[in-house]
Design an enzyme around this catalytic site. Structure first.
Site, mmCIF file in Angstrom:
data_model
loop_
_atom_site.group_PDB
_atom_site.id
_atom_site.type_symbol
_atom_site.label_atom_id
_atom_site.label_comp_id
_atom_site.label_asym_id
_atom_site.label_seq_id
_atom_site.Cartn_x
_atom_site.Cartn_y
_atom_site.Cartn_z
ATOM 1 N N ASN A 73 39.178 19.167 25.129
ATOM 2 C CA ASN A 73 38.021 19.352 24.254
ATOM 3 C C ASN A 73 38.549 18.864 22.782
ATOM 4 O O ASN A 73 39.353 19.162 22.414
ATOM 5 C CB ASN A 73 38.080 20.836 24.151
ATOM 6 C CG ASN A 73 36.929 21.369 23.165
ATOM 7 O OD1 ASN A 73 36.161 20.502 22.315
ATOM 8 N ND2 ASN A 73 36.548 22.724 23.025
ATOM 9 N N ARG A 81 34.810 17.856 27.171
ATOM 10 C CA ARG A 81 33.618 18.621 26.753
ATOM 11 C C ARG A 81 32.824 17.652 25.759
ATOM 12 O O ARG A 81 33.346 16.900 25.004
ATOM 13 C CB ARG A 81 34.119 19.741 25.982
ATOM 14 C CG ARG A 81 32.870 20.547 25.314
ATOM 15 C CD ARG A 81 33.650 21.557 24.413
ATOM 16 N NE ARG A 81 32.564 22.185 23.886
ATOM 17 C CZ ARG A 81 32.506 22.814 22.914
ATOM 18 N NH1 ARG A 81 33.557 22.774 21.946
ATOM 19 N NH2 ARG A 81 31.501 23.656 22.229
ATOM 20 N N HIS A 120 27.069 26.033 24.056
ATOM 21 C CA HIS A 120 27.600 26.870 25.109
ATOM 22 C C HIS A 120 27.080 26.860 26.371
ATOM 23 O O HIS A 120 27.397 28.026 26.839
ATOM 24 C CB HIS A 120 27.542 28.492 24.332
ATOM 25 C CG HIS A 120 28.317 28.606 23.123
ATOM 26 N ND1 HIS A 120 27.978 29.559 22.189
ATOM 27 C CD2 HIS A 120 29.418 27.699 22.564
ATOM 28 C CE1 HIS A 120 28.930 29.825 20.998
ATOM 29 N NE2 HIS A 120 29.673 28.536 21.272
ATOM 30 N N ARG A 176 28.170 30.251 10.193
ATOM 31 C CA ARG A 176 26.815 30.107 10.532
ATOM 32 C C ARG A 176 25.812 31.012 10.308
ATOM 33 O O ARG A 176 25.897 32.181 10.504
ATOM 34 C CB ARG A 176 26.480 29.277 11.721
ATOM 35 C CG ARG A 176 27.495 28.220 12.034
ATOM 36 C CD ARG A 176 27.140 27.461 13.247
ATOM 37 N NE ARG A 176 28.115 26.483 13.962
ATOM 38 C CZ ARG A 176 28.695 26.385 14.814
ATOM 39 N NH1 ARG A 176 28.272 27.482 15.880
ATOM 40 N NH2 ARG A 176 29.527 25.422 15.330
ATOM 41 N N GLU A 216 35.562 28.033 29.816
ATOM 42 C CA GLU A 216 35.054 26.682 29.882
ATOM 43 C C GLU A 216 35.580 25.756 30.665
ATOM 44 O O GLU A 216 35.221 24.878 31.144
ATOM 45 C CB GLU A 216 34.373 26.423 28.433
ATOM 46 C CG GLU A 216 33.098 27.339 28.011
ATOM 47 C CD GLU A 216 32.951 27.304 26.372
ATOM 48 O OE1 GLU A 216 34.080 27.923 25.814
ATOM 49 O OE2 GLU A 216 32.282 26.698 25.678
#
Ligand code: AMP
Length: 397
Positions: free
Chosen positions: A8, A89, A178, A238, A383
């Site tokens: 990642n 990713r 996601h 956010r 993940e």
């Protein structure tokens, strides 16, 4: 048996996990942070041990070399040839990718063409992939997209009511994010739903980034994040969904450009912006304990937005069989789970067992009572294993 690396890459970081596949055994993991700085940080976790080094790392290629050298030095691998495949990713796959893809020129070009939709993420993901390609030119690689799982949404769920030519000309639409996590959670959910013919699942990935997906028969029908990860529920820093005119008005009031305000909406809003304290739910909780009213308001907003979307998705799915809490907050904060359930329990007849809820921190299990109309589970997401699985299955099996 083959060693596969899940990667990642961020703009200044490179996170990895090395697996023995197909056993899915984690051999080691690590991260290079502050890439581009003289005081970059390299951390390696192996056999319960954690080693951290502060050193200059000028770019991602050097971070990759450093990582692989560290694996040799620690005798985790004998040489680089032991790495048989890598999985990377990639945040934005646009409408091109509904599943993972082997890296080749076409894949690379498409990811590159999507940079305008995810400037920070896709560019960094590509830099990470290219750094590996430089150091391990013969090792095959796959791209695993955050958006792929959401490609099953219907147009009613992904089209924004802007002039339609923007959809056609610029690809303006909801892509979500996601997705790798929501797919993992969906796969894991089936064991709780063996007696259900067409499972309806609402998966809540509540971490510093946060999103919720509505999943029917293992397919995503709706998700909260939008064109970019800025949309949907409120997050650590956010805004999530807001009236677009907030952007115009705030730019005028603060004499800032759209780009500057966009950064503020991404990095200085959410829990941090409302509380004025932190983006970390633990700090907010501690401040609430100390009577801080802004922290309390921030958390109430956060919880209500999660509850609102659960309600929306309950309707969208025509009911729900399972609600999943996952990611940093969802897995570790019984208080947050309780607050969300308190908001929805009257309408949806959901009930959780207080003791079970309090016990589950970072562990999997059901927290609903037998009377609850919807099962509620905590499922830690993973993940990286999804990335390693795709790399193994697509390249080595
Ligand atoms: P993630 O992005 O999934 O790694 O989630 C990170 C966030 O999870 C942090 O910013 C915290 O807000 C939250 N978190 C992590 N551990 C805990 C904990 N033990 N209790 C409450 N929140 C936590």
């Amino acid at each position: 048996m083959a060693k596969v690396m899940a990667i990642n890459a961020g703009s200044s970081s490179l996170k990895f996990k090395l697996y023995e596949m197909p056993e899915e055994k984690v051999i080691c993991s690590g991260i290079a942070e502050r890439i581009g700085h003289d005081d970059a940080i390299f951390t390696l976790k192996y056999q319960g041990d954690k080693k951290t080094e502060i050193l200059p790392i000028k770019d991602h290629a050097q971070a990759v070399k450093l990582t692989l050298d560290a694996l040799v030095k620690e005798k985790i691998i004998i040489n680089f040839d032991e790495i048989k495949a890598t999985g990377h990713r990639v945040v934005q796959g646009g409408s091109y990718f509904s599943h993972s893809e082997v890296f080749n020129k076409d894949t690379e070009d498409k990811i590159e063409s999507l940079i305008p939709l995810a400037p920070l993420h896709n560019a960094a993901n590509l830099v990470g992939f290219r750094a590996f390609k430089t150091i391990l030119p013969d090792v095959p690689a796959v791209a695993v997209f955050d958006t792929a799982f959401h490609q099953t949404m219907e147009p009613q769920d992904y089209i924004y009511p802007v002039p339609y030519e923007y959809v056609e000309k610029y690809g303006v639409r909801r892509y979500g994010a996601h997705g790798t996590s929501h797919l993992y959670l969906s796969n894991e959910s089936f064991k709780y739903l063996k007696d259900v013919k067409h499972p309806k699942v609402i998966s809540c990935h509540i971490g510093s980034g946060a999103s919720i997906s509505a999943i029917k028969d293992g397919k995503c029908v709706a998700t909260t994040m939008g064109l970019t990860p800025l949309g949907g529920i409120m997050m650590g820093t956010r805004t999530g969904d807001i009236d677009p005119s907030v952007m115009k008005y705030c730019c005028e009031c603060e004499h800032k450009t759209v780009e500057e305000m966009y950064q503020i909406f991404n990095k200085k809003s959410g829990l941090l912006g409302v509380s004025g304290i932190s983006n970390d739910s633990r700090d907010i909780m501690a401040a609430i304990e100390n009577g801080n009213k802004r922290a309390e308001l921030a958390y109430q907003l956060f919880v209500r937005r999660i509850a609102d979307f659960i309600g929306q998705y309950y309707v969208r799915l025509g009911g729900a069989d399972l609600i999943i809490f996952s990611a940093g907050i969802g897995e570790n904060s019984p208080e947050t789970r309780q607050m969300v359930i308190d908001e929805i329990k009257e309408a949806l007849h959901v009930e959780i067992n207080d003791e079970l809820n309090k016990q589950l921190k970072g562990k999997e299990g059901l927290i609903s009572t037998s009377k609850s109309a919807i099962k509620v589970a905590v499922i830690p997401t993973d993940e990286e294993i999804m990335i390693a699985r795709d790399a193994y299955n697509m390249l080595l099996k």
